[in-house]
Design an enzyme around this catalytic site. Sequence first.
Site, mmCIF file in Angstrom:
data_model
loop_
_atom_site.group_PDB
_atom_site.id
_atom_site.type_symbol
_atom_site.label_atom_id
_atom_site.label_comp_id
_atom_site.label_asym_id
_atom_site.label_seq_id
_atom_site.Cartn_x
_atom_site.Cartn_y
_atom_site.Cartn_z
ATOM 1 N N HIS A 214 0.825 -1.209 0.000
ATOM 2 C CA HIS A 214 0.000 0.000 0.000
ATOM 3 C C HIS A 214 0.857 1.256 0.000
ATOM 4 O O HIS A 214 2.050 1.234 0.320
ATOM 5 C CB HIS A 214 -0.907 -0.001 1.233
ATOM 6 C CG HIS A 214 -0.132 -0.007 2.533
ATOM 7 N ND1 HIS A 214 0.431 1.120 3.085
ATOM 8 C CD2 HIS A 214 0.187 -1.030 3.360
ATOM 9 C CE1 HIS A 214 1.056 0.804 4.206
ATOM 10 N NE2 HIS A 214 0.930 -0.500 4.398
ATOM 11 N N GLU A 290 -2.085 -7.358 7.595
ATOM 12 C CA GLU A 290 -0.761 -7.267 8.197
ATOM 13 C C GLU A 290 -0.743 -7.996 9.542
ATOM 14 O O GLU A 290 -1.789 -8.251 10.157
ATOM 15 C CB GLU A 290 -0.375 -5.786 8.384
ATOM 16 C CG GLU A 290 0.990 -5.534 8.996
ATOM 17 C CD GLU A 290 2.149 -6.132 8.194
ATOM 18 O OE1 GLU A 290 2.301 -7.370 8.262
ATOM 19 O OE2 GLU A 290 2.890 -5.371 7.547
#
Length: 411
Positions: A214, A290
């Site tokens: 990202h 994550e």
Amino acid sequence: MREFIVEADGGSRGNPGPAGYGAVVIDAATGETLAERAEYIGVATNNVAEYRGLVAGLRAAHELDPTATVHVRMDSKLVIEQMSGRWKIKHPDMKPLAFEAARVFPPAQVTYEWIPREQNKHADRLANEAMDAGKRGERWSAADSMAELEAAEAKAASAVGGHAPTAAEGTRTTVAEGTRTTAAEGAGTTAAAPSSGWAPADMGAPATFVLLRHGETPLTPQKRFSGSGGSDPALSAAGREQAERVGAALARRGTVQAIVSSPLARTRETAGIVAARLGLDVTVEEGLRETDFGAWEGLTFGEVRERYPDDLTAWLADPEARPTGGGESFAATAERVAAARDKLIAAYAGRTVLLVTHVTPIKTLVRLALGAPPESLFRMELSAASLSAIAYYADGNASVRLFNDTSHLRG
């Protein structure tokens, strides 16, 4: 400045006869195949088909980056010598094609090299695929092409004889090969030895995962732990700009067929920006989130070392160790990521999919593909909005094709 390699070829079954061309654009730095072109052109000579392939390859490179330098490699001595200015162009059918090729890029940006036919297998196979399609009354389709895989297989066979392929030789460079590991292997057990470093040509196209970290959040420049258990920050203005640049680069390549994102805000926002550019929907996969860094969320590495020195030392030494406060171990992350990987491979067999995720999942996918130990996670650098790529074949083999590419963020 980016540098491309263009390999082109053409053929005629009769000379003149049913003819076609093939061309491939390769990133000179990584060996990655960026574009393929092929077309059946009706009745023509070999030389005309070769020139048509050259023009198509140069145009494809120009679409990717008109400022790039281009090194053309062909097994046609005639075309190379004429385009280099050493031989005169006398044939009336080739003069306009040579003129057209010379106009695609400024002459100072293009160089030419003759190569033996056995080093031009990718473009040769594309030309033959185009002629085969024309014989069936069809148009060549990139989705059905096996040219790159077959060229790689042929090059691997020659490498067995003592010559290892390089990026400059034109096939997509493979960083390493290894079997696909299971979730248990992801937790640190030994993976099985690969059955073969290259996939057979009849295995079909691999599932290719283009891995996008990202864009930046406010925490990224400060290098703070930012996992799935913290504040779930959105992108910063810089991160949104990075996502726009990724979308533009992927749109130029035109290879992504689907987008899958981690459920966290920064990945969904990044994926949404890219998806809008590509005209695709976004699917969310929970397994791509994550690692949960527990009490370390929002802290810098130095702050964690100061507050929790023993826990940090244990975490650095053992993939089973968990961050302070009930976070997720790297071993647990690997099991989750491996399960998501296997699910996505089955769902997207033969397709190219953009996975928008985070540092640890991307490093884990690369580690598992390489068969590297858990400590290798600490030996990889992964920038915000960087691209990596792994291909997964039907026999379980994996090929790391790209890692931490940030060229799309420059200029």
